[in-house]
Write an enzyme that holds these catalytic residues in place. Structure first.
Site, mmCIF file in Angstrom:
data_model
loop_
_atom_site.group_PDB
_atom_site.id
_atom_site.type_symbol
_atom_site.label_atom_id
_atom_site.label_comp_id
_atom_site.label_asym_id
_atom_site.label_seq_id
_atom_site.Cartn_x
_atom_site.Cartn_y
_atom_site.Cartn_z
ATOM 1 N NE ARG A 28 1.273 -1.330 3.792
ATOM 2 C CZ ARG A 28 0.264 -1.306 4.671
ATOM 3 N NH1 ARG A 28 0.010 -2.359 5.412
ATOM 4 N NH2 ARG A 28 -0.452 -0.229 4.814
ATOM 5 N NE ARG A 32 6.964 -2.334 7.730
ATOM 6 C CZ ARG A 32 6.116 -1.637 8.482
ATOM 7 N NH1 ARG A 32 6.528 -1.085 9.596
ATOM 8 N NH2 ARG A 32 4.864 -1.501 8.113
ATOM 9 N NE ARG A 41 14.364 1.172 3.061
ATOM 10 C CZ ARG A 41 13.311 1.523 3.786
ATOM 11 N NH1 ARG A 41 12.140 0.954 3.594
ATOM 12 N NH2 ARG A 41 13.409 2.470 4.706
ATOM 13 C CG ASP A 77 5.046 5.945 0.647
ATOM 14 O OD1 ASP A 77 4.370 7.002 0.729
ATOM 15 O OD2 ASP A 77 5.015 5.069 1.527
ATOM 16 C CE1 TYR A 152 -0.567 9.482 5.789
ATOM 17 C CE2 TYR A 152 -1.283 8.915 3.576
ATOM 18 C CZ TYR A 152 -0.919 8.532 4.849
ATOM 19 O OH TYR A 152 -0.883 7.207 5.175
#
Length: 342
Positions: A28, A32, A41, A77, A152
């Protein structure tokens, strides 16, 4: 050392060869924690941003420019191939992937179609744009492992307990293995697209495998991850295998066919070596939360990780999980400089 990604410190450490300095990158690292990422973004949904090669290129390059890390990791992702294979899903800000119709029946498993390389042509295009920009810096491709993708799909989104996942695994093992077999095919196709486009290494994220005992991992999960990893054996790029909370699974995760086992922050690297064995390199494993402590603590803990990593045949420095969004980017830059200087 030639000026080629295939002879970079990252690839050499992954193969257990001599390196001029310990290579470092962060899970990552693009995301962010970077103001330039948040800016670019704005107004673009996560899945959409993964499908725009120019945007993917810029986001992937941001941490390389800013921190001087030894590898880029493709901005994507783990659910991208599922969406590309027709699963109706969305990545909801603050939640994560949410599946419109969870897969809990034999009919739903049968309806899950294979992934074609053309379904993810934008991924190959992103890699083709990135390689000239990166030059000698290697690009890491990645995918989610069958268990994590299955969890998921069955839960319908992130879970803390994996109750529905385990209910299928224990209650209908035949259906479970059919689902995971399909997911292994999807994952293998997704990684092959990335390798053919030119990535220098791949990482298989089994983020949630830590929810399992070793016996259950070996019976229900390892055969599918092993099929993905062995399916890439001829590709000639190092394979990194990582999960969170996988201290009891490290030996099995290495046996699944990884060249490098990623270790989270809970297991010291020198202990991980004794479990994984001398035939594989290790990646890790500074606790991401330590980056919020005073610098002398960060430095002390980083030196400890580097010292413990010496026990492995090769060591790639990383955090024990992804960079937290609140992390000060300047601390990461300073951390890269420290690892390189030691």
């Amino acid at each position: 050392m030639s000026n080629s990604p295939a002879d970079s410190a990252l690839v050499r450490a992954a193969r257990g060869l001599e390196v001029p300095r310990t290579p470092v990158w962060f899970m990552r690292q693009a995301g962010r924690s970077l103001p330039e990422y948040r800016k670019i973004r704005q107004g673009v949904a996560m899945l959409e941003s993964c499908r725009r090669p120019e945007l993917v290129t810029e986001i992937t390059l941001q941490p390389v420019r800013r921190h001087g890390v030894d590898a880029a990791i493709l901005f994507s992702d783990i659910v991208v191939p599922l969406a590309a294979a027709g699963v109706d899903l969305d990545i909801v800000p603050g939640t994560g992937p949410v599946i419109a119709e969870p897969i809990r029946t034999a009919a739903a498993v049968e309806a899950l179609r294979p992934l074609e390389a053309t379904d993810v042509s934008y991924v190959a295009e992103s890699i083709r744009l990135l390689l000239p920009e990166l030059g000698a810096t290697p690009l890491i491709g990645f995918a989610g492992a069958p268990f994590t993708l299955a969890s998921y799909l069955i839960e319908g989104g992130p879970s803390r307990t994996y109750l529905r996942t385990k209910a299928m695994m224990y209650g209908d093992p035949e259906l479970w293995h059919r689902l995971c077999s399909r997911l292994a095919d999807i994952t293998l196709t997704f990684l092959r697209v990335q390798i053919e486009a030119g990535v220098s290494a791949v990482q298989l994220f089994d983020s949630w495998a830590g929810a399992l005992s070793e016996a259950d991992y070996r019976e229900y999960v390892m055969p599918h991850s092993a099929r993905v990893l062995s399916g890439l054996a001829e590709a000639g790029v190092p394979r990194i295998h990582f999960g969170v909370g996988t201290g009891v699974l490290l030996e099995a995760m290495g046996e699944a066919g990884a060249d490098v086992v990623g270790v989270d922050w809970r297991t010291p690297l020198d202990r991980a070596v004794s479990v994984v064995g001398p035939a594989r390199s290790l990646q890790g494993n500074l606790d991401p939360a330590i980056l919020f402590a005073p610098w002398e603590v960060v430095e002390r803990e980083t030196r400890r990780v580097l010292a413990q990593g010496k026990a492995a045949r090769g060591h790639i420095f990383n955090l024990g999980h992804g960079v937290m969004p609140e992390t000060d980017p300047d601390v990461l830059t300073r951390l890269v400089e420290l690892v390189h200087s030691v």
